[in-house]
Scaffold this active site. Structure first.
Site, PDB file in Angstrom:
ATOM      1  N   GLU A 182      43.213  32.552  60.004  1.00  0.00           N
ATOM      2  CA  GLU A 182      43.335  33.672  60.954  1.00  0.00           C
ATOM      3  C   GLU A 182      42.091  34.552  61.004  1.00  0.00           C
ATOM      4  OE1 GLU A 182      47.557  32.568  59.725  1.00  0.00           O
ATOM      5  OE2 GLU A 182      45.622  32.855  58.694  1.00  0.00           O
ATOM      6  N   PHE A 237      61.355  38.151  54.627  1.00  0.00           N
ATOM      7  CA  PHE A 237      60.371  37.093  54.441  1.00  0.00           C
ATOM      8  C   PHE A 237      59.211  37.282  55.415  1.00  0.00           C
ATOM      9  CE2 PHE A 237      58.909  32.739  55.621  1.00  0.00           C
ATOM     10  CZ  PHE A 237      58.285  32.428  54.419  1.00  0.00           C
ATOM     11  N   GLN A 238      57.996  37.309  54.871  1.00  0.00           N
ATOM     12  CA  GLN A 238      56.748  37.472  55.631  1.00  0.00           C
ATOM     13  C   GLN A 238      56.716  38.773  56.435  1.00  0.00           C
ATOM     14  OE1 GLN A 238      55.943  33.779  57.804  1.00  0.00           O
ATOM     15  NE2 GLN A 238      54.851  32.997  56.025  1.00  0.00           N
ATOM     16  N   LYS A 263      60.110  39.495  66.368  1.00  0.00           N
ATOM     17  CA  LYS A 263      60.510  38.203  66.928  1.00  0.00           C
ATOM     18  C   LYS A 263      61.628  38.326  67.954  1.00  0.00           C
ATOM     19  CE  LYS A 263      61.517  33.427  65.687  1.00  0.00           C
ATOM     20  NZ  LYS A 263      61.666  32.431  64.596  1.00  0.00           N
ATOM     21  N   MET A 265      20.410  38.390  49.244  1.00  0.00           N
ATOM     22  CA  MET A 265      20.242  39.842  49.291  1.00  0.00           C
ATOM     23  C   MET A 265      20.704  40.492  47.988  1.00  0.00           C
ATOM     24  SD  MET A 265      18.864  42.126  51.134  1.00  0.00           S
ATOM     25  CE  MET A 265      18.788  41.612  52.846  1.00  0.00           C
TER      26      MET A 265
END
Length: 574
Positions: free
Chosen positions: A51, A113-114, A163, A482
């Site tokens: 993602e 959940f999630q 959802k 760097m």
């Protein structure tokens, strides 16, 4: 009257809004939306492998096109994986809309959940956020999201979508909102005429003026007007890292970019200026160094669309809140028929600047000798020449980023695509992917390092699936360059965890994904490798180049010093 489910409203809205590609990764809370996208063919979904890559790809598209990028992720880990990319866009004022699936509304707050409160998580790094409360509000909320992302000071907007708001069994009237009105949001469309007149009067009286322009020129599409203004006045101009390309870098009035690793002449000119005209720049610490020592003899005109940026770190003598393009256009009009009050001073100022240029001519770096490792600077210059300076260039973050900014010259805006404010390693490759997928006929080059590339290298799979032919130039010095440079300068060369050990065989890795990989170890191999790399614009080629790990990026500002305080090499300083 057309009745659609919430998910179908989202798909239809994206079509009506003119979105061509959406970057994302599916998951349970977003599956109704994914099903709706599957049942249409106007908006193309690009399936990334992480993602974070979705946000960087949408970001790259936004920087190249000036239009908002679009992202779709699921709830919980899908949304949190997008956070780094959201912050990257926020820090650089890049327009983006991130659609996040969420658990069903009756489960919110129950540690389902999630479940993650992504609105709360991202609150400090978004321009605005929305949570859908009813399916019927989806068209209006999405219209507001795209409007907010693209207007005023651009930025990312998160839309949290439970959802049950997208359930296929519930349908509501869909009407595409052609207009949007937000009572509390009214971005200015022009600057204050009185303040602009004051600024023009100061410009005509100045003896040592400098234009200092930033990413706001690029995002507002003001490059053409800026060029006309600078040519009309004959003033020197320097840009920030994000403003590269806003004025043609090959033009004689361009001093390059300024700040931490900016050019010697640009930093010197800024320090000694008596008037700084800052447009679309925010006086970032990587420019100003120690603000108490910043440009001590200069009056400051500051033009910015964001009122909170003006006088935030450096006090402006003439503050102007307004869009860069509009303000510059009004400045040009006010200059008609007027001449400089101190006409003899400008040629003297240019003589001083040309003297600074001459001091560093031919001293920027020592080219490699036969048998030695290549210098990263000469690789960048070689890529610049073979692409004729016309490529879209993305970078990751580190030494290679600074070298690319120094040695690849940009004469057009929107071609230099890098993470400036957040400094996100892993940005370059997925950003290049997003650019190439939307500008397939152009050459797209990603300069990266072996450290940065490994953070998002799984997107090779995405490029394989969608036939994305970016050119990846890996400046491989086997170290986090760097970090190592700072350790050399400040920690007596104690290289704590800055060597990248156990590197993969990049040729075998790239070939495993079905692409071409080339290795360059010696100077005499470079030209042939570049010819092969750029022979076919549609082919992804990975060019792994061994470069000198001891090379530092110079100039480099001395910490807590003034703009004129610079390290010029390992043995020289101003």
């Amino acid at each position: 009257m057309e009745l659609l489910s919430g998910a179908d409203m989202i798909a239809r809205f994206l079509q009506d809004e003119g979105v061509e590609r959406i970057y994302g990764y599916p998951g349970g809370a977003a599956l109704h939306i994914y099903d709706a996208l599957f049942r249409q063919d106007k908006v193309k979904h690009i399936l990334v492998r992480h993602e974070q890559a979705a946000t960087h790809a949408a970001d790259g598209y936004a920087r190249a096109s000036g239009k908002p990028g679009t992202v779709l992720v699921t709830s919980g880990p899908g949304a949190t994986n997008a956070v780094t990319g959201i912050a990257t866009a926020y820090m650089d004022s890049i327009p983006m809309v991130v659609l996040c699936g969420q658990v069903a509304s009756h489960l919110i707050g129950e540690d389902a959940f999630q479940e993650t409160d992504i609105v709360g998580v991202t609150r400090p790094i978004v321009k605005h956020s929305f949570a859908i409360k009813h399916p019927s509000e989806i068209p209006e909320v999405l219209k507001k999201a795209y409007y907010l992302a693209a207007t005023g000071r651009p930025g990312p907007v998160v839309v949290d979508i439970p959802k049950d708001m997208t359930a296929p069994t519930e349908r509501y009237e869909y009407v595409y909102p052609k207009k949007v009105k937000i009572r509390s949001y009214n971005p200015v469309t022009r600057g204050h005429s009185g303040q602009i007149k004051k600024a023009v009067d100061m410009m005509l009286k100045a003896r040592r003026p400098v234009f200092y322009t930033g990413g706001g020129i690029v995002t507002s599409g003001a490059s053409e007007n800026l060029t006309a203004l600078v040519k009309r006045l004959g003033f020197p101009i320097t840009t920030t890292l994000m403003g590269i390309g806003s004025y043609p870098q090959t033009d004689e009035q361009s001093l390059g970019w300024l700040g931490m690793h900016g050019s010697y002449e640009s930093n010197m000119a800024m320090h000694h200026a008596d008037l700084i005209i800052a447009i679309g720049a925010r006086f970032d610490d990587r420019v100003t160094n120690n603000t108490s020592k910043f440009c001590p003899t200069a009056k400051i005109v500051h033009v910015d669309i964001d009122p909170s940026s003006i006088s935030k770190t450096v006090r402006a003598d003439v503050p102007i809140v307004g869009p860069a393009d509009s303000v510059i256009n009004e400045m040009i009009s006010l200059l008609q028929g007027r001449e400089m009050a101190n006409a003899e001073a400008l040629p003297e100022w240019w003589t001083t600047i040309d003297g600074w240029r001459a001091e560093r001519e031919g001293k920027l770096y020592e080219p490699s000798q036969p048998g030695e490792r290549l210098k990263p600077q000469e690789v960048i210059e070689a890529v610049y020449h073979i692409t004729r300076g016309e490529a879209f260039v993305t970078t990751d973050v580190g030494q290679h980023q600074m070298f690319a900014a120094q040695y690849y010259k940009f004469d057009k805006p929107n071609r230099w695509i890098t993470s400036g404010g957040l400094g996100t390693m892993g940005f370059g490759f997925p950003a290049a992917m997003g650019v190439k997928q939307n500008f397939p006929d152009d050459v797209v080059v990603c300069f990266t390092g072996e450290g940065s590339f490994q953070m998002m290298m799984q997107e090779l799979s995405t490029c394989k699936q969608f036939g994305t032919g970016v050119k990846i130039i890996n400046l491989n010095n086997g170290t986090l360059g760097m970090v190592r440079q700072w350790q050399d300068l400040n920690y007596k060369s104690r290289h704590a965890h800055s060597y990248v050990e156990s590197l993969p065989d990049f040729q075998k890795l790239i070939e495993a994904y079905g692409f071409t990989a080339l290795k360059v170890e010696h100077h005499d191999e470079l030209d042939a490798a570049l010819e092969r790399t750029f022979a076919d614009n549609d082919e992804l080629v990975f060019l792994d180049i061994d470069v000198d790990p001891r090379e530092h990026v110079y100039p480099m500002q001395v910490p807590l010093g003034a703009m004129r305080d610079m390290l010029l090499s390992k043995t020289e300083r101003t």
